[in-house]
Scaffold this motif. Structure first.
Motif, PDB file in Angstrom:
ATOM      1  N   LEU A 204      71.920 -23.127  18.278  1.00 27.37           N
ATOM      2  CA  LEU A 204      72.788 -22.105  17.344  1.00 27.37           C
ATOM      3  C   LEU A 204      71.357 -21.213  17.492  1.00 27.37           C
ATOM      4  CD1 LEU A 204      74.106 -19.770  15.309  1.00 27.37           C
ATOM      5  CD2 LEU A 204      71.123 -20.771  13.441  1.00 27.37           C
ATOM      6  N   ILE A 205      70.152 -21.194  17.969  1.00 23.92           N
ATOM      7  CA  ILE A 205      69.245 -20.762  18.640  1.00 23.92           C
ATOM      8  C   ILE A 205      69.900 -20.071  20.318  1.00 23.92           C
ATOM      9  CG2 ILE A 205      66.438 -20.845  19.913  1.00 23.92           C
ATOM     10  CD1 ILE A 205      67.103 -20.295  16.749  1.00 23.92           C
ATOM     11  N   SER A 212      71.111 -11.778  21.765  1.00 23.06           N
ATOM     12  CA  SER A 212      70.479 -10.670  21.326  1.00 23.06           C
ATOM     13  C   SER A 212      70.152 -10.182  23.576  1.00 23.06           C
ATOM     14  CB  SER A 212      69.474 -11.670  21.074  1.00 23.06           C
ATOM     15  OG  SER A 212      68.707 -12.648  21.849  1.00 23.06           O
ATOM     16  N   GLY A 213      70.421 -11.529  23.971  1.00 24.41           N
ATOM     17  CA  GLY A 213      70.193 -10.616  25.279  1.00 24.41           C
ATOM     18  C   GLY A 213      68.609 -10.183  25.381  1.00 24.41           C
ATOM     19  N   GLU A 214      67.542 -10.115  24.924  1.00 18.95           N
ATOM     20  CA  GLU A 214      66.225 -10.279  24.649  1.00 18.95           C
ATOM     21  C   GLU A 214      64.867 -10.764  24.491  1.00 18.95           C
ATOM     22  OE1 GLU A 214      65.273  -7.364  21.851  1.00 18.95           O
ATOM     23  OE2 GLU A 214      67.029  -6.041  21.652  1.00 18.95           O
ATOM     24  N   GLN A 215      64.349 -11.059  25.204  1.00 25.73           N
ATOM     25  CA  GLN A 215      63.074 -12.133  25.389  1.00 25.73           C
ATOM     26  C   GLN A 215      61.978 -12.241  24.418  1.00 25.73           C
ATOM     27  OE1 GLN A 215      64.114 -14.426  27.562  1.00 25.73           O
ATOM     28  NE2 GLN A 215      65.224 -13.441  28.611  1.00 25.73           N
ATOM     29  N   ASP A 216      61.865 -10.933  23.798  1.00 26.69           N
ATOM     30  CA  ASP A 216      60.528 -10.357  23.420  1.00 26.69           C
ATOM     31  C   ASP A 216      60.927 -10.766  21.315  1.00 26.69           C
ATOM     32  OD1 ASP A 216      61.700  -8.165  23.615  1.00 26.69           O
ATOM     33  OD2 ASP A 216      60.134  -7.058  23.010  1.00 26.69           O
ATOM     34  N   VAL A 217      61.976 -11.174  20.981  1.00 23.49           N
ATOM     35  CA  VAL A 217      62.571 -11.498  19.719  1.00 23.49           C
ATOM     36  C   VAL A 217      62.226 -12.971  19.190  1.00 23.49           C
ATOM     37  CG1 VAL A 217      63.945  -9.386  19.959  1.00 23.49           C
ATOM     38  CG2 VAL A 217      65.042 -11.895  20.821  1.00 23.49           C
ATOM     39  N   SER A 218      62.229 -13.117  17.760  1.00 27.79           N
ATOM     40  CA  SER A 218      61.694 -13.905  17.485  1.00 27.79           C
ATOM     41  C   SER A 218      63.070 -14.920  17.028  1.00 27.79           C
ATOM     42  CB  SER A 218      60.904 -14.204  15.760  1.00 27.79           C
ATOM     43  OG  SER A 218      62.102 -13.466  15.000  1.00 27.79           O
ATOM     44  N   GLN A 221      65.572 -13.365  14.379  1.00 26.77           N
ATOM     45  CA  GLN A 221      65.560 -11.980  15.028  1.00 26.77           C
ATOM     46  C   GLN A 221      67.248 -12.312  15.898  1.00 26.77           C
ATOM     47  OE1 GLN A 221      61.772 -10.486  16.690  1.00 26.77           O
ATOM     48  NE2 GLN A 221      62.442  -9.082  14.745  1.00 26.77           N
ATOM     49  N   ALA A 222      67.146 -13.687  16.683  1.00 33.38           N
ATOM     50  CA  ALA A 222      68.183 -14.004  17.609  1.00 33.38           C
ATOM     51  C   ALA A 222      70.069 -14.472  17.133  1.00 33.38           C
ATOM     52  CB  ALA A 222      67.334 -15.039  18.414  1.00 33.38           C
ATOM     53  N   VAL A 223      68.856 -14.945  16.035  1.00 35.95           N
ATOM     54  CA  VAL A 223      69.963 -16.438  15.169  1.00 35.95           C
ATOM     55  C   VAL A 223      70.747 -14.732  14.358  1.00 35.95           C
ATOM     56  CG1 VAL A 223      70.230 -17.211  12.920  1.00 35.95           C
ATOM     57  CG2 VAL A 223      68.743 -17.960  14.297  1.00 35.95           C
ATOM     58  N   GLN A 224      70.046 -13.545  13.722  1.00 32.82           N
ATOM     59  CA  GLN A 224      70.239 -12.324  13.160  1.00 32.82           C
ATOM     60  C   GLN A 224      71.579 -11.761  13.355  1.00 32.82           C
ATOM     61  OE1 GLN A 224      70.541 -12.356   9.464  1.00 32.82           O
ATOM     62  NE2 GLN A 224      72.060 -10.893  10.149  1.00 32.82           N
ATOM     63  N   ALA A 225      70.826 -11.580  14.841  1.00 30.03           N
ATOM     64  CA  ALA A 225      71.902 -10.719  16.236  1.00 30.03           C
ATOM     65  C   ALA A 225      73.232 -11.754  16.169  1.00 30.03           C
ATOM     66  CB  ALA A 225      71.099 -11.005  17.014  1.00 30.03           C
ATOM     67  N   VAL A 226      73.314 -13.192  16.493  1.00 34.79           N
ATOM     68  CA  VAL A 226      74.671 -13.869  16.297  1.00 34.79           C
ATOM     69  C   VAL A 226      75.540 -13.246  15.821  1.00 34.79           C
ATOM     70  CG1 VAL A 226      73.746 -16.076  15.795  1.00 34.79           C
ATOM     71  CG2 VAL A 226      75.570 -15.625  17.738  1.00 34.79           C
ATOM     72  N   ARG A 227      74.997 -13.928  13.987  1.00 33.77           N
ATOM     73  CA  ARG A 227      75.606 -13.747  13.296  1.00 33.77           C
ATOM     74  C   ARG A 227      76.049 -12.094  12.620  1.00 33.77           C
ATOM     75  NH1 ARG A 227      70.780 -16.440   8.664  1.00 33.77           N
ATOM     76  NH2 ARG A 227      72.163 -18.803   9.071  1.00 33.77           N
ATOM     77  N   LEU A 231      80.178 -11.699  12.041  1.00 31.39           N
ATOM     78  CA  LEU A 231      80.607 -10.776  11.559  1.00 31.39           C
ATOM     79  C   LEU A 231      81.732  -9.889  12.374  1.00 31.39           C
ATOM     80  CD1 LEU A 231      80.197 -10.148   8.134  1.00 31.39           C
ATOM     81  CD2 LEU A 231      78.536  -8.173   9.294  1.00 31.39           C
ATOM     82  N   LYS A 232      81.317  -9.173  13.326  1.00 34.84           N
ATOM     83  CA  LYS A 232      82.184  -8.017  13.864  1.00 34.84           C
ATOM     84  C   LYS A 232      83.737  -8.617  14.784  1.00 34.84           C
ATOM     85  CE  LYS A 232      77.713  -4.977  14.248  1.00 34.84           C
ATOM     86  NZ  LYS A 232      76.555  -4.694  15.130  1.00 34.84           N
ATOM     87  N   SER A 233      83.159  -9.997  14.686  1.00 32.65           N
ATOM     88  CA  SER A 233      84.315 -10.515  15.523  1.00 32.65           C
ATOM     89  C   SER A 233      85.462 -10.934  15.265  1.00 32.65           C
ATOM     90  CB  SER A 233      83.398 -11.654  15.749  1.00 32.65           C
ATOM     91  OG  SER A 233      81.790 -11.556  17.376  1.00 32.65           O
ATOM     92  N   ALA A 234      86.632 -10.487  16.022  1.00 25.95           N
ATOM     93  CA  ALA A 234      87.765 -10.731  16.038  1.00 25.95           C
ATOM     94  C   ALA A 234      87.912 -12.223  16.139  1.00 25.95           C
ATOM     95  CB  ALA A 234      88.935 -10.133  16.282  1.00 25.95           C
ATOM     96  N   PRO A 235      88.822 -12.895  15.408  1.00 27.86           N
ATOM     97  CA  PRO A 235      89.138 -14.648  15.878  1.00 27.86           C
ATOM     98  C   PRO A 235      89.542 -14.859  17.165  1.00 27.86           C
ATOM     99  CG  PRO A 235      89.976 -14.368  13.197  1.00 27.86           C
ATOM    100  CD  PRO A 235      90.320 -12.536  14.446  1.00 27.86           C
ATOM    101  N   GLN A 236      90.120 -14.316  17.188  1.00 24.06           N
ATOM    102  CA  GLN A 236      90.982 -14.927  18.749  1.00 24.06           C
ATOM    103  C   GLN A 236      89.536 -14.255  20.269  1.00 24.06           C
ATOM    104  OE1 GLN A 236      92.007 -12.328  17.212  1.00 24.06           O
ATOM    105  NE2 GLN A 236      92.845  -9.883  18.190  1.00 24.06           N
TER     106      GLN A 236
END
Length: 318
Positions: A204-205, A212-218, A221-227, A231-236
């Motif tokens: 997950l990390i 997230s594509g950012e180097q200076d995030v915790s 914060q990166a986990v929240q970005a992938v969530r 949340l916005k993704s379609a199954p395909q």
């Protein structure tokens, strides 16, 4: 293979009817000097009902048939799973029902069974709903295994701390069992397991860092970005590399927001979403067990979990 004959009973092929016939193939041994050929055998006695997915094991002067999958009904057909023991006596050449002194294993088919000396060992199977992973011995009454199973349990004297710990463990197991019951998860294939925290979930990390594509995030914060990404993704749009961390995060959210809330007020805890199939993937051990057709349902349930988590956090903050 029995002596010089190959015996086949029942079965099903090509989606046709389930059979209840017995056939022998002779001429397999070169010393017999005869052309191989099939012969249908019609033996007296209490023959098994037509079935497939059963097992036949050879033990001394008899063949033991156990379990299997059949059908019943006339206008509408339905599945039947068996747990009977039927013996083909090779001396009298007839079918016999084997009397059992205690409760047999649950009805099942597609299991495995082998004879080990005078004992028969059975493992696993499927009953149309659940996959079994249990192990059973079928032994004579004078067998040491039979005597051991009838022995009364040893009384264990423990101190107060051990007794308290045991009671707490029983309460925890009871809570888990109640959760599995409400989520309609079979206890035969689902056991409570440790769910890693986000910081421990390396898959997950790593995925979160790429998304997230950012180097200076915790990490969180990166986990929240992938969530947010899921949340916005379609199954395909879900890639195969995302399935494992998605499944683990799905199970993590269920565990965190349901199991950890169980306790004395269990009856006040609400689970899942309306519908029979809520949380249907909680028991899945790895993403390799998922089918492509499961992804839309998994993602939909995951989005519901994220939404309920967000609502709970807003309520807690207020």
């Amino acid at each position: 293979m029995i002596e010089k004959r190959l015996l086949i009973y029942g079965g099903r092929g090509g989606g046709g009817p389930i059979m209840g016939d017995l056939w022998a193939l002779k001429g397999l041994i070169e010393e017999e000097n005869e052309t191989p050929g099939w012969t249908q055998l019609k033996l007296p006695g209490q023959a098994p009902s037509p079935r497939c997915g059963h097992t036949i094991a050879s033990g001394g002067p008899y063949l033991l048939l156990f379990g299997g999958h059949g059908t019943g009904g006339w206008l509408s057909r339905y599945d039947i799973y068996y747990n009977d023991c039927v013996v083909l006596d090779r001396v009298s050449v007839q079918w016999k029902r084997m009397p059992i002194s205690n409760d047999p294993p649950a009805a099942r088919a597609y299991h495995s069974m082998n004879c080990v000396g005078s004992r028969c060992l059975l493992f696993g199977g499927f009953d149309g709903k659940s996959t079994y992973g249990d192990l059973w011995w079928l032994v004579p009454e004078d067998d040491p295994i039979a005597r051991r199973s009838k022995a009364p349990p040893l009384e264990v004297i423990s101190d107060t701390n051990k007794t308290t710990g045991a009671k707490e463990g029983e309460r925890e197991e009871s809570a888990i069992a109640e959760l599995q019951k409400r989520l309609e998860i079979s206890t035969l294939i689902s056991n409570h397991k440790h769910i890693m925290d986000e910081e421990e979930d390396k898959e997950l990390i790593q995925l979160a860092s790429r998304v997230s594509g950012e180097q200076d995030v915790s990490n969180m914060q990166a986990v929240q970005a992938v969530r947010d990404h899921w949340l916005k993704s379609a199954p395909q749009s879900i890639t195969l590399k995302e399935l494992s961390p998605l499944l683990h995060d799905y199970q993590r959210l269920i565990t965190r927001h349901n199991i950890e809330k169980l306790g004395s007020s269990l009856e006040h805890v609400e689970f899942g979403f309306p519908g029979k199939d809520a949380f249907r993937f909680y028991h899945v051990k790895s993403a390799s067990q998922l089918r492509l057709s499961d992804i839309p349902n998994l993602l939909a349930e995951y989005k519901e979990l994220l939404a309920s988590t967000s609502i709970s956090q807003q309520i807690d903050s207020n």
